[in-house]
Design a protein around this motif. Structure first.
Motif, PDB file in Angstrom:
ATOM      1  N   SER A 113     -12.206  21.407  30.218  1.00 33.50           N
ATOM      2  CA  SER A 113     -13.278  20.420  30.307  1.00 33.50           C
ATOM      3  C   SER A 113     -14.474  21.063  30.988  1.00 33.50           C
ATOM      4  CB  SER A 113     -12.814  19.214  31.130  1.00 33.50           C
ATOM      5  OG  SER A 113     -11.694  18.624  30.535  1.00 33.50           O
ATOM      6  N   VAL A 114     -15.641  20.929  30.367  1.00 36.86           N
ATOM      7  CA  VAL A 114     -16.855  21.559  30.887  1.00 36.86           C
ATOM      8  C   VAL A 114     -17.945  20.497  30.974  1.00 36.86           C
ATOM      9  CG1 VAL A 114     -18.558  23.372  30.508  1.00 36.86           C
ATOM     10  CG2 VAL A 114     -16.209  23.719  29.774  1.00 36.86           C
ATOM     11  N   CYS A 115     -18.516  20.339  32.172  1.00 35.72           N
ATOM     12  CA  CYS A 115     -19.594  19.369  32.366  1.00 35.72           C
ATOM     13  C   CYS A 115     -20.933  19.965  31.946  1.00 35.72           C
ATOM     14  CB  CYS A 115     -19.686  18.966  33.841  1.00 35.72           C
ATOM     15  SG  CYS A 115     -18.410  17.808  34.342  1.00 35.72           S
ATOM     16  N   ALA A 116     -21.699  19.151  31.249  1.00 35.38           N
ATOM     17  CA  ALA A 116     -23.028  19.585  30.805  1.00 35.38           C
ATOM     18  C   ALA A 116     -24.032  18.486  31.101  1.00 35.38           C
ATOM     19  CB  ALA A 116     -23.002  19.913  29.320  1.00 35.38           C
ATOM     20  N   ASN A 117     -25.281  18.899  31.278  1.00 33.85           N
ATOM     21  CA  ASN A 117     -26.364  17.958  31.548  1.00 33.85           C
ATOM     22  C   ASN A 117     -26.772  17.284  30.241  1.00 33.85           C
ATOM     23  OD1 ASN A 117     -28.730  16.636  32.245  1.00 33.85           O
ATOM     24  ND2 ASN A 117     -29.439  18.286  33.589  1.00 33.85           N
ATOM     25  N   PRO A 118     -26.664  15.960  30.157  1.00 33.03           N
ATOM     26  CA  PRO A 118     -26.995  15.272  28.907  1.00 33.03           C
ATOM     27  C   PRO A 118     -28.477  15.353  28.531  1.00 33.03           C
ATOM     28  CG  PRO A 118     -26.508  13.682  30.647  1.00 33.03           C
ATOM     29  CD  PRO A 118     -26.213  15.040  31.199  1.00 33.03           C
ATOM     30  N   ARG A 119     -29.320  15.791  29.444  1.00 32.34           N
ATOM     31  CA  ARG A 119     -30.756  15.895  29.155  1.00 32.34           C
ATOM     32  C   ARG A 119     -31.112  17.189  28.420  1.00 32.34           C
ATOM     33  NH1 ARG A 119     -31.500  14.221  34.987  1.00 32.34           N
ATOM     34  NH2 ARG A 119     -31.339  11.966  34.898  1.00 32.34           N
ATOM     35  N   HIS A 120     -30.226  18.164  28.444  1.00 32.78           N
ATOM     36  CA  HIS A 120     -30.517  19.439  27.768  1.00 32.78           C
ATOM     37  C   HIS A 120     -30.452  19.281  26.254  1.00 32.78           C
ATOM     38  CE1 HIS A 120     -29.347  21.953  31.563  1.00 32.78           C
ATOM     39  NE2 HIS A 120     -30.589  21.482  31.639  1.00 32.78           N
ATOM     40  N   ASP A 121     -31.348  19.994  25.577  1.00 28.63           N
ATOM     41  CA  ASP A 121     -31.419  19.900  24.117  1.00 28.63           C
ATOM     42  C   ASP A 121     -30.132  20.366  23.431  1.00 28.63           C
ATOM     43  OD1 ASP A 121     -33.972  18.848  24.223  1.00 28.63           O
ATOM     44  OD2 ASP A 121     -34.952  20.816  24.046  1.00 28.63           O
ATOM     45  N   TRP A 122     -29.536  21.453  23.904  1.00 28.48           N
ATOM     46  CA  TRP A 122     -28.329  21.965  23.266  1.00 28.48           C
ATOM     47  C   TRP A 122     -27.189  20.959  23.371  1.00 28.48           C
ATOM     48  CZ3 TRP A 122     -23.707  22.910  25.787  1.00 28.48           C
ATOM     49  CH2 TRP A 122     -23.741  23.021  27.175  1.00 28.48           C
ATOM     50  N   VAL A 123     -27.140  20.208  24.493  1.00 29.69           N
ATOM     51  CA  VAL A 123     -26.096  19.198  24.670  1.00 29.69           C
ATOM     52  C   VAL A 123     -26.294  18.082  23.636  1.00 29.69           C
ATOM     53  CG1 VAL A 123     -25.141  17.481  26.267  1.00 29.69           C
ATOM     54  CG2 VAL A 123     -25.813  19.748  27.123  1.00 29.69           C
ATOM     55  N   GLN A 124     -27.540  17.643  23.467  1.00 27.99           N
ATOM     56  CA  GLN A 124     -27.826  16.598  22.484  1.00 27.99           C
ATOM     57  C   GLN A 124     -27.491  17.073  21.064  1.00 27.99           C
ATOM     58  OE1 GLN A 124     -28.629  13.421  23.123  1.00 27.99           O
ATOM     59  NE2 GLN A 124     -28.401  13.960  25.293  1.00 27.99           N
ATOM     60  N   ASP A 125     -27.778  18.339  20.764  1.00 22.18           N
ATOM     61  CA  ASP A 125     -27.465  18.886  19.445  1.00 22.18           C
ATOM     62  C   ASP A 125     -25.949  18.907  19.202  1.00 22.18           C
ATOM     63  OD1 ASP A 125     -30.154  19.271  18.908  1.00 22.18           O
ATOM     64  OD2 ASP A 125     -30.126  21.401  19.478  1.00 22.18           O
ATOM     65  N   TYR A 126     -25.160  19.310  20.210  1.00 20.28           N
ATOM     66  CA  TYR A 126     -23.705  19.361  20.069  1.00 20.28           C
ATOM     67  C   TYR A 126     -23.138  17.952  19.864  1.00 20.28           C
ATOM     68  CZ  TYR A 126     -23.447  24.269  21.628  1.00 20.28           C
ATOM     69  OH  TYR A 126     -23.558  25.636  21.739  1.00 20.28           O
ATOM     70  N   ILE A 127     -23.674  16.988  20.610  1.00 22.72           N
ATOM     71  CA  ILE A 127     -23.209  15.603  20.467  1.00 22.72           C
ATOM     72  C   ILE A 127     -23.489  15.107  19.051  1.00 22.72           C
ATOM     73  CG2 ILE A 127     -23.644  13.221  21.192  1.00 22.72           C
ATOM     74  CD1 ILE A 127     -24.071  14.315  24.048  1.00 22.72           C
ATOM     75  N   LYS A 128     -24.681  15.401  18.560  1.00 22.83           N
ATOM     76  CA  LYS A 128     -25.057  14.992  17.211  1.00 22.83           C
ATOM     77  C   LYS A 128     -24.112  15.615  16.177  1.00 22.83           C
ATOM     78  CE  LYS A 128     -28.986  15.077  14.053  1.00 22.83           C
ATOM     79  NZ  LYS A 128     -30.330  15.591  13.817  1.00 22.83           N
ATOM     80  N   ASP A 129     -23.827  16.906  16.313  1.00 24.57           N
ATOM     81  CA  ASP A 129     -22.910  17.595  15.398  1.00 24.57           C
ATOM     82  C   ASP A 129     -21.503  16.985  15.448  1.00 24.57           C
ATOM     83  OD1 ASP A 129     -24.929  19.315  14.661  1.00 24.57           O
ATOM     84  OD2 ASP A 129     -24.193  21.015  15.853  1.00 24.57           O
ATOM     85  N   LEU A 130     -21.014  16.721  16.652  1.00 28.65           N
ATOM     86  CA  LEU A 130     -19.669  16.164  16.805  1.00 28.65           C
ATOM     87  C   LEU A 130     -19.581  14.752  16.215  1.00 28.65           C
ATOM     88  CD1 LEU A 130     -18.855  17.475  20.383  1.00 28.65           C
ATOM     89  CD2 LEU A 130     -17.671  18.122  18.276  1.00 28.65           C
ATOM     90  N   GLU A 131     -20.634  13.963  16.404  1.00 31.92           N
ATOM     91  CA  GLU A 131     -20.652  12.614  15.840  1.00 31.92           C
ATOM     92  C   GLU A 131     -20.687  12.649  14.314  1.00 31.92           C
ATOM     93  OE1 GLU A 131     -20.184   9.640  17.203  1.00 31.92           O
ATOM     94  OE2 GLU A 131     -19.898  10.604  19.133  1.00 31.92           O
ATOM     95  N   GLU A 132     -21.436  13.588  13.747  1.00 30.07           N
ATOM     96  CA  GLU A 132     -21.493  13.729  12.294  1.00 30.07           C
ATOM     97  C   GLU A 132     -20.113  14.114  11.734  1.00 30.07           C
ATOM     98  OE1 GLU A 132     -24.632  16.466  11.345  1.00 30.07           O
ATOM     99  OE2 GLU A 132     -26.184  15.052  11.958  1.00 30.07           O
ATOM    100  N   LYS A 133     -19.404  14.977  12.461  1.00 29.11           N
ATOM    101  CA  LYS A 133     -18.063  15.369  12.024  1.00 29.11           C
ATOM    102  C   LYS A 133     -17.127  14.161  12.049  1.00 29.11           C
ATOM    103  CE  LYS A 133     -17.568  20.266  12.864  1.00 29.11           C
ATOM    104  NZ  LYS A 133     -16.859  21.310  13.571  1.00 29.11           N
ATOM    105  N   ARG A 134     -17.244  13.323  13.053  1.00 37.04           N
ATOM    106  CA  ARG A 134     -16.393  12.128  13.161  1.00 37.04           C
ATOM    107  C   ARG A 134     -16.641  11.190  11.989  1.00 37.04           C
ATOM    108  NH1 ARG A 134     -17.171  10.944  19.494  1.00 37.04           N
ATOM    109  NH2 ARG A 134     -15.920  12.661  20.233  1.00 37.04           N
ATOM    110  N   VAL A 135     -17.901  11.044  11.615  1.00 36.07           N
ATOM    111  CA  VAL A 135     -18.244  10.145  10.506  1.00 36.07           C
ATOM    112  C   VAL A 135     -17.664  10.688   9.197  1.00 36.07           C
ATOM    113  CG1 VAL A 135     -20.150   9.200   9.147  1.00 36.07           C
ATOM    114  CG2 VAL A 135     -20.287   9.216  11.641  1.00 36.07           C
ATOM    115  N   THR A 136     -17.761  11.990   8.991  1.00 33.10           N
ATOM    116  CA  THR A 136     -17.258  12.575   7.753  1.00 33.10           C
ATOM    117  C   THR A 136     -15.725  12.602   7.714  1.00 33.10           C
ATOM    118  OG1 THR A 136     -17.398  14.821   8.643  1.00 33.10           O
ATOM    119  CG2 THR A 136     -19.297  14.004   7.380  1.00 33.10           C
ATOM    120  N   GLN A 137     -15.090  12.602   8.858  1.00 38.01           N
ATOM    121  CA  GLN A 137     -13.620  12.610   8.905  1.00 38.01           C
ATOM    122  C   GLN A 137     -13.030  11.230   8.632  1.00 38.01           C
ATOM    123  OE1 GLN A 137     -12.574  14.280  12.695  1.00 38.01           O
ATOM    124  NE2 GLN A 137     -12.862  16.384  12.001  1.00 38.01           N
ATOM    125  N   LYS A 138     -13.807  10.197   8.824  1.00 37.70           N
ATOM    126  CA  LYS A 138     -13.283   8.820   8.626  1.00 37.70           C
ATOM    127  C   LYS A 138     -13.233   8.439   7.206  1.00 37.70           C
ATOM    128  CE  LYS A 138     -14.486   6.872  13.061  1.00 37.70           C
ATOM    129  NZ  LYS A 138     -15.213   5.872  13.763  1.00 37.70           N
TER     130      LYS A 138
END
Length: 138
Positions: A113-138
């Motif tokens: 488990s790795v903590c990241a600052n939600p304000r950083h752009d790379w964190v927002q990009d990773y969240i977006k990618d992970l959410e897109e994967k979840r949508v396509t997996q359903k």
């Protein structure tokens, strides 16, 4: 070898030897355990083992996933300084709103488990990618 004088005297032969002393009956000091008592001891040992097993099982961290209804109440004390390679991230969850610092916890392929600052752009990009994967997996 020096032999004491009293052993050389004629009376020394009159002293009874150990084997000549009468044997005394020693009390039977063995503890007799009834079968019911053995059963109680066995059940106590099994119960203790089960309690330890349950304690260890409950002490383990649950699988951390934002898909389930349960999110661990963990807070980030500090954030990772650099971006983690995207291919190492498998999942994420946001920390509780009760935490003093907002945080996003990324789960790596190795289960770290790795903590990241939600304000950083790379964190927002990773969240977006992970959410897109979840949508396509359903």
């Amino acid at each position: 070898m020096i032999i004491p004088q009293h052993l050389l005297s004629p009376e020394a032969s009159k002293v009874p030897t150990r084997s000549a002393l009468p044997l005394q009956q020693l009390p039977d000091k063995r503890i007799k355990v009834s079968p019911a008592r053995r059963m109680k001891v066995s059940m106590a040992a099994i119960s203790l083992f089960l309690i330890l097993l349950i304690t260890c099982a409950l002490g383990r961290k649950p699988e951390q996933s934002s898909r389930g209804p349960y999110h661990p109440a963990e807070c980030c004390v500090s954030y990772i300084a650099q971006a983690i390679p995207r291919h190492r991230i498998t999942d994420y969850y946001e920390t509780s709103s009760q935490c003093s610092k907002p945080g996003v916890v990324f789960i790596t392929k190795k289960g770290h488990s790795v903590c990241a600052n939600p304000r950083h752009d790379w964190v927002q990009d990773y969240i977006k990618d992970l959410e897109e994967k979840r949508v396509t997996q359903k």
